[in-house]
Design an enzyme around this catalytic site. Sequence first.
Site, PDB file in Angstrom:
ATOM      1  CB  CYS A 196      32.870  45.876  26.868  1.00 28.94           C
ATOM      2  SG  CYS A 196      33.613  47.035  25.734  1.00 28.94           S
ATOM      3  CB  CYS A 346      42.722  40.054  36.964  1.00 25.76           C
ATOM      4  SG  CYS A 346      42.382  38.782  35.746  1.00 25.76           S
TER       5      CYS A 346
END
Length: 390
Positions: A196, A346
Site C-alpha cells: 500500500c 522500481c
Amino acid sequence: MISDERRKEVAFDDSEIERFGKHLMLKDIGVKGQKRIKAAKVVVIGVGALGSPVIQYLAAAGVGTIKAIDFDEVSLENLQSQVLHGTRDVKRPKVASAKDKVKNINKNIVFEAVKEQLDASNIEAEIEGYDLVIDCTDNYKARYLINDACALHGIPLVFGAIYQFEGQVGIFNLDGGPCLRCQYPSPPPAGLIPSCAEGGAISPLPGIIGSIQANEALKLILGIGEHLNGKILHVDSLYLSSRIFKVERDCHCPICGNNPTITNVEDIDYEDLCGLKTTNETPVEGFTPEELAKRIDNGDDITIVDVREPHERAILRFPNAIVIPIGQLVRRQKELDPNKDTIFICKQGKRSELAINTLREAGYTGPLYNLKGGIDAMKDIMFSHEGAWL
Ligand SMILES: [Zn+2]
C-alpha cells in the site's frame, strides 16, 4: 468489553457533560455508554492515513486512553491523505504531531505517543493490558505481526486496509471469531503486488475506511449494534459499491486453529514471511542513485529496465528506460543485451530485486544490477538532472 466495575470507576466533570452531550442523548450510549468509552484503553498502530481519522475520532469521542505507535516522521507526500499532520509538522515524528493535535481536540484523555518500530520482540509489551488494537498500518509485515500478537493475547483487532480506490475493514480475534490468517494464511509473495505504501490511494479513501474503523471500535467498546466480527467489509470508492463477506474461523489456522503451529510471535521471522529478506544465495548487486546518475552522465551504454506499474510511471517517468512488467520479463528477455550492464528500477528497490532473481532463475547470464532504494531514493537527483537527461 468494558466491565461494569471499570465503568463505575469513571466520573465526569461539568465540561465533559457538555462536551459529550450529543452522545449522552443517544439511547444506545447515554451516561453509562460514555463512561465505558472513557474507561476504554485502545492501541492505534500506524499514525498515517488510516491512523489520522481513527485517532481524531477516538479522541473526540472521549476514549480515555489512546496509545499511538509509529516510528516514522511526517513527510510532504504524507499530507495528501494524512490529515492529522500539517505542513509545519514535516520532519517531525508522526506521534509528536498527533499528540499536539489530540491535545487540542480533547486534553482530558491520556495520549501515549510511542515512537517505535514494532517487531516480534516488543509488540506484546505494547498491547498487553489494552482492550482493543486498531491496525492502521500499510504493509503485510506489520499486519501479520499485529494479528498474531492480538490472537495470542486474546485482544480484539479492528483491521483496515486501503489500496488505490478500494478499502477493507474487519474485526478479528473477538469472542472466538476468526483471525486474519483464517482468511489469508500468509501474505502474498513480495514484489508481485505493490505494498500500500507503494500503491497509492485517493485522498479521502483513508478517511472513509478509518472512520468506519473508529465507528466499529466505539460499537465494540459500547457493546451495541451489529459489527464486523468474522466479516470483512469491502468498499469500492470509485464505483460507490460495497459488500460484506463472511470469514469463517479455520480449524486449521496456524494461530487460532485447533492445533496451532504459531505459539509465540518471536518464533516467526516476519521479514522472511513477507519476502522482505533476500534468500538468494548470490545477493543482487546494486547501484546507488549517485552511481547510476554518473553512468548516465558519462553516456555509458547501459540498459535501464523500469518494472513499475503504468500508474506509477505516470507520476514520475524514468528517462531512457525500457518498460517491462515483471510478469512479461521471462518471455521478453530477448530484448535485453547480455553484453550490456542492465539496471532494474522500481519505486523502492524491492520489485526490481525480484525481477533480477526471476531473470536469473530463467537462465539469463548477462550482468544485472538493482537501483538501491528505487526511484524514491533517486528523486532529487532526477529532478536536478531532468533537462540534461531528456
Ligand atoms: Zn485464525
